[in-house]
Design a protein around this motif. Structure first.
Motif, PDB file in Angstrom:
ATOM      1  N   PRO A 194       0.800  -1.238   0.000  1.00  0.00           N
ATOM      2  CA  PRO A 194       0.000   0.000   0.000  1.00  0.00           C
ATOM      3  C   PRO A 194       0.827   1.280   0.000  1.00  0.00           C
ATOM      4  O   PRO A 194       0.356   2.323  -0.459  1.00  0.00           O
ATOM      5  CB  PRO A 194      -0.827  -0.116   1.287  1.00  0.00           C
ATOM      6  N   TYR A 195       2.042   1.204   0.484  1.00  0.00           N
ATOM      7  CA  TYR A 195       2.914   2.377   0.509  1.00  0.00           C
ATOM      8  C   TYR A 195       3.283   2.867  -0.885  1.00  0.00           C
ATOM      9  O   TYR A 195       3.769   3.992  -1.056  1.00  0.00           O
ATOM     10  CB  TYR A 195       4.204   2.049   1.278  1.00  0.00           C
ATOM     11  N   GLU A 196       3.066   2.040  -1.905  1.00  0.00           N
ATOM     12  CA  GLU A 196       3.441   2.405  -3.265  1.00  0.00           C
ATOM     13  C   GLU A 196       2.605   3.551  -3.822  1.00  0.00           C
ATOM     14  O   GLU A 196       3.053   4.271  -4.711  1.00  0.00           O
ATOM     15  CB  GLU A 196       3.339   1.191  -4.202  1.00  0.00           C
ATOM     16  N   PHE A 197       1.385   3.731  -3.305  1.00  0.00           N
ATOM     17  CA  PHE A 197       0.554   4.838  -3.798  1.00  0.00           C
ATOM     18  C   PHE A 197       1.201   6.177  -3.456  1.00  0.00           C
ATOM     19  O   PHE A 197       1.319   7.061  -4.314  1.00  0.00           O
ATOM     20  CB  PHE A 197      -0.855   4.739  -3.202  1.00  0.00           C
ATOM     21  N   ALA A 198       1.621   6.321  -2.223  1.00  0.00           N
ATOM     22  CA  ALA A 198       2.286   7.564  -1.818  1.00  0.00           C
ATOM     23  C   ALA A 198       3.630   7.712  -2.506  1.00  0.00           C
ATOM     24  O   ALA A 198       4.003   8.823  -2.924  1.00  0.00           O
ATOM     25  CB  ALA A 198       2.469   7.581  -0.299  1.00  0.00           C
ATOM     26  N   ALA A 199       4.349   6.595  -2.649  1.00  0.00           N
ATOM     27  CA  ALA A 199       5.659   6.645  -3.297  1.00  0.00           C
ATOM     28  C   ALA A 199       5.531   7.076  -4.754  1.00  0.00           C
ATOM     29  O   ALA A 199       6.357   7.844  -5.265  1.00  0.00           O
ATOM     30  CB  ALA A 199       6.334   5.277  -3.205  1.00  0.00           C
ATOM     31  N   THR A 200       4.475   6.611  -5.419  1.00  0.00           N
ATOM     32  CA  THR A 200       4.273   6.975  -6.822  1.00  0.00           C
ATOM     33  C   THR A 200       3.899   8.441  -6.964  1.00  0.00           C
ATOM     34  O   THR A 200       4.384   9.147  -7.856  1.00  0.00           O
ATOM     35  CB  THR A 200       3.179   6.096  -7.456  1.00  0.00           C
ATOM     36  N   LEU A 201       3.032   8.926  -6.066  1.00  0.00           N
ATOM     37  CA  LEU A 201       2.644  10.334  -6.113  1.00  0.00           C
ATOM     38  C   LEU A 201       3.847  11.248  -5.899  1.00  0.00           C
ATOM     39  O   LEU A 201       3.902  12.356  -6.445  1.00  0.00           O
ATOM     40  CB  LEU A 201       1.579  10.621  -5.060  1.00  0.00           C
ATOM     41  N   ASN A 202       4.811  10.780  -5.115  1.00  0.00           N
ATOM     42  CA  ASN A 202       6.005  11.578  -4.822  1.00  0.00           C
ATOM     43  C   ASN A 202       7.199  11.205  -5.702  1.00  0.00           C
ATOM     44  O   ASN A 202       8.322  11.654  -5.434  1.00  0.00           O
ATOM     45  CB  ASN A 202       6.390  11.409  -3.349  1.00  0.00           C
ATOM     46  N   ALA A 203       6.950  10.389  -6.723  1.00  0.00           N
ATOM     47  CA  ALA A 203       8.041   9.959  -7.603  1.00  0.00           C
ATOM     48  C   ALA A 203       8.559  11.137  -8.421  1.00  0.00           C
ATOM     49  O   ALA A 203       7.891  12.161  -8.591  1.00  0.00           O
ATOM     50  CB  ALA A 203       7.568   8.843  -8.527  1.00  0.00           C
ATOM     51  N   SER A 204       9.748  10.959  -8.973  1.00  0.00           N
ATOM     52  CA  SER A 204      10.377  12.015  -9.760  1.00  0.00           C
ATOM     53  C   SER A 204       9.701  12.174 -11.118  1.00  0.00           C
ATOM     54  O   SER A 204       8.894  11.337 -11.540  1.00  0.00           O
ATOM     55  CB  SER A 204      11.859  11.690  -9.965  1.00  0.00           C
ATOM     56  N   TRP A 205      10.063  13.257 -11.795  1.00  0.00           N
ATOM     57  CA  TRP A 205       9.529  13.486 -13.129  1.00  0.00           C
ATOM     58  C   TRP A 205       9.953  12.386 -14.083  1.00  0.00           C
ATOM     59  O   TRP A 205       9.228  12.059 -15.042  1.00  0.00           O
ATOM     60  CB  TRP A 205      10.001  14.839 -13.656  1.00  0.00           C
ATOM     61  N   LEU A 206      11.109  11.751 -13.836  1.00  0.00           N
ATOM     62  CA  LEU A 206      11.571  10.675 -14.698  1.00  0.00           C
ATOM     63  C   LEU A 206      10.650   9.466 -14.613  1.00  0.00           C
ATOM     64  O   LEU A 206      10.299   8.852 -15.628  1.00  0.00           O
ATOM     65  CB  LEU A 206      13.004  10.280 -14.303  1.00  0.00           C
ATOM     66  N   ALA A 207      10.231   9.125 -13.382  1.00  0.00           N
ATOM     67  CA  ALA A 207       9.324   7.995 -13.199  1.00  0.00           C
ATOM     68  C   ALA A 207       7.966   8.282 -13.838  1.00  0.00           C
ATOM     69  O   ALA A 207       7.389   7.416 -14.513  1.00  0.00           O
ATOM     70  CB  ALA A 207       9.168   7.680 -11.718  1.00  0.00           C
ATOM     71  N   TRP A 208       7.448   9.495 -13.646  1.00  0.00           N
ATOM     72  CA  TRP A 208       6.160   9.841 -14.239  1.00  0.00           C
ATOM     73  C   TRP A 208       6.248   9.927 -15.761  1.00  0.00           C
ATOM     74  O   TRP A 208       5.282   9.609 -16.466  1.00  0.00           O
ATOM     75  CB  TRP A 208       5.650  11.155 -13.656  1.00  0.00           C
ATOM     76  N   SER A 209       7.398  10.337 -16.262  1.00  0.00           N
ATOM     77  CA  SER A 209       7.594  10.343 -17.717  1.00  0.00           C
ATOM     78  C   SER A 209       7.565   8.914 -18.255  1.00  0.00           C
ATOM     79  O   SER A 209       7.039   8.672 -19.345  1.00  0.00           O
ATOM     80  CB  SER A 209       8.926  11.010 -18.060  1.00  0.00           C
ATOM     81  N   ALA A 210       8.121   7.976 -17.490  1.00  0.00           N
ATOM     82  CA  ALA A 210       8.109   6.573 -17.896  1.00  0.00           C
ATOM     83  C   ALA A 210       6.681   6.045 -17.947  1.00  0.00           C
ATOM     84  O   ALA A 210       6.295   5.351 -18.899  1.00  0.00           O
ATOM     85  CB  ALA A 210       8.951   5.739 -16.933  1.00  0.00           C
ATOM     86  N   ILE A 211       5.880   6.375 -16.931  1.00  0.00           N
ATOM     87  CA  ILE A 211       4.483   5.937 -16.910  1.00  0.00           C
ATOM     88  C   ILE A 211       3.734   6.511 -18.114  1.00  0.00           C
ATOM     89  O   ILE A 211       2.999   5.803 -18.808  1.00  0.00           O
ATOM     90  CB  ILE A 211       3.800   6.368 -15.600  1.00  0.00           C
ATOM     91  N   LEU A 212       3.927   7.807 -18.358  1.00  0.00           N
ATOM     92  CA  LEU A 212       3.240   8.467 -19.462  1.00  0.00           C
ATOM     93  C   LEU A 212       3.678   7.898 -20.804  1.00  0.00           C
ATOM     94  O   LEU A 212       2.848   7.666 -21.695  1.00  0.00           O
ATOM     95  CB  LEU A 212       3.520   9.976 -19.412  1.00  0.00           C
ATOM     96  N   TYR A 213       4.980   7.637 -20.939  1.00  0.00           N
ATOM     97  CA  TYR A 213       5.474   7.127 -22.216  1.00  0.00           C
ATOM     98  C   TYR A 213       4.948   5.731 -22.505  1.00  0.00           C
ATOM     99  O   TYR A 213       4.559   5.438 -23.645  1.00  0.00           O
ATOM    100  CB  TYR A 213       6.999   7.101 -22.236  1.00  0.00           C
ATOM    101  N   THR A 214       4.957   4.843 -21.505  1.00  0.00           N
ATOM    102  CA  THR A 214       4.484   3.477 -21.744  1.00  0.00           C
ATOM    103  C   THR A 214       3.019   3.454 -22.152  1.00  0.00           C
ATOM    104  O   THR A 214       2.593   2.586 -22.914  1.00  0.00           O
ATOM    105  CB  THR A 214       4.680   2.593 -20.496  1.00  0.00           C
ATOM    106  N   ALA A 215       2.241   4.445 -21.655  1.00  0.00           N
ATOM    107  CA  ALA A 215       0.823   4.494 -21.984  1.00  0.00           C
ATOM    108  C   ALA A 215       0.582   5.147 -23.340  1.00  0.00           C
ATOM    109  O   ALA A 215      -0.108   4.589 -24.201  1.00  0.00           O
ATOM    110  CB  ALA A 215       0.059   5.248 -20.894  1.00  0.00           C
TER     111      ALA A 215
END
Length: 291
Positions: free
Chosen positions: A192-213
């Protein structure tokens, strides 16, 4: 192929090949299940206009969604997470083609000639050779995960061949809708801690999520469907083998993979075997599988 269409398929291969190293950067900060769920949640938002009930086909669509969607990508991202190399995952996931060919024999009773049997043997032998590489041998769990991911995708491919009257975007919309809820539910139960970790992830991680989608899936599938409406699968499929080659290139240049002779020879054998199968594939429209 016309020059614009050739450029388009090369861009597709570039997008799919780059997806392997992007996802590798993503799982550094985001867990594989959370990355999978986030990916499909974003994709479902983009594809809501195409969502519609297809009478008589929903149970098959559900099977395709679970196998080619959530389960396949969660396993593939998990393989990237625990593997030291991107290249092995990029090559190993190509086993979905010989796996699908084998399943089509037992489930769909399709006839397979000696060339395709030989291609399957070469492809599997290539993966076995890669598995004995010291860099891979230290992380056999990653290889097991990527092989399982390829098998899940193969089940989805065979089930997809039994669909009728389902548009590519409608299918992709249902894959996305069916995939993200179980991924988020499992994340809530296990990590469950992954939800908070994802919200606080870096722009690189969010760019990866956006790119894969958006980059790998939305653009890749839309462009591939456009080409499959104009050319035979037997022409398109061999060209898409550039995707894992590009994935290996990015793995070496951006992630720092070291290629041994076993990985090079095994990779060539695997892709050659897949090519032999693809060249013998009947020209029927299908939805292409992305990395």
């Amino acid at each position: 192929m016309t020059p614009p269409h050739l450029i388009l398929i090369l861009l597709i291969c570039l997008a799919w090949g780059f997806n392997f190293v992007v996802a590798k950067f993503g799982v550094v900060e985001v867990s594989p299940m959370m990355l999978t769920g986030s990916r499909f949640a974003l994709l479902s938002l983009a594809l809501i206009p195409f969502l519609k009930i297809v009478p008589g086909q929903m149970w098959r669509i559900f099977v395709v969604a679970m196998t080619m969607g959530g389960i396949h990508f969660a396993l593939m991202f998990a393989a990237l997470d625990i593997s030291d190399t991107v290249s092995v995952v990029a090559i190993g996931v190509q086993l979905n083609v010989p796996f699908a060919t084998l399943l089509s024999v037992f489930i769909l009773h399709e006839a397979v000639g000696w060339r395709r049997w030989l291609g399957m043997g070469i492809a599997f032998s290539g993966v076995v050779l890669i598995s004995f590489d010291p860099a891979v041998f230290d992380s056999l769990g990653g290889m097991a995960l990527v092989i399982t991911a390829a098998f899940m995708a193969a089940i989805g491919m065979v089930t997809m061949r039994q669909l009728s009257g389902v548009g590519v975007f409608t299918l992709q919309a249902w894959i996305a809708i069916f995939s993200w809820p179980p991924m988020f539910l499992l994340t809530a139960l296990i990590e469950p801690y992954e939800f908070a970790a994802t919200l606080n992830a870096s722009w690189l991680a969010w760019s990866a999520i956006l790119y894969t989608a958006v980059g790998a899936s939305l653009f890749g599938h839309a462009a591939m469907f456009y080409l499959l409406q104009r050319y035979e699968v037997s022409l398109i499929s061999p060209i898409t083998l550039l995707a894992p080659v590009i994935g290996v290139f990015f793995g070496v240049t951006l992630w720092g993979d070291e290629l041994s002779w076993r990985m090079v020879v095994g990779g060539i054998m695997t892709l050659a075997g897949v090519l032999a199968i693809a060249l013998r594939k009947p020209p029927e429209p299908t939805v292409a599988q992305e990395a």
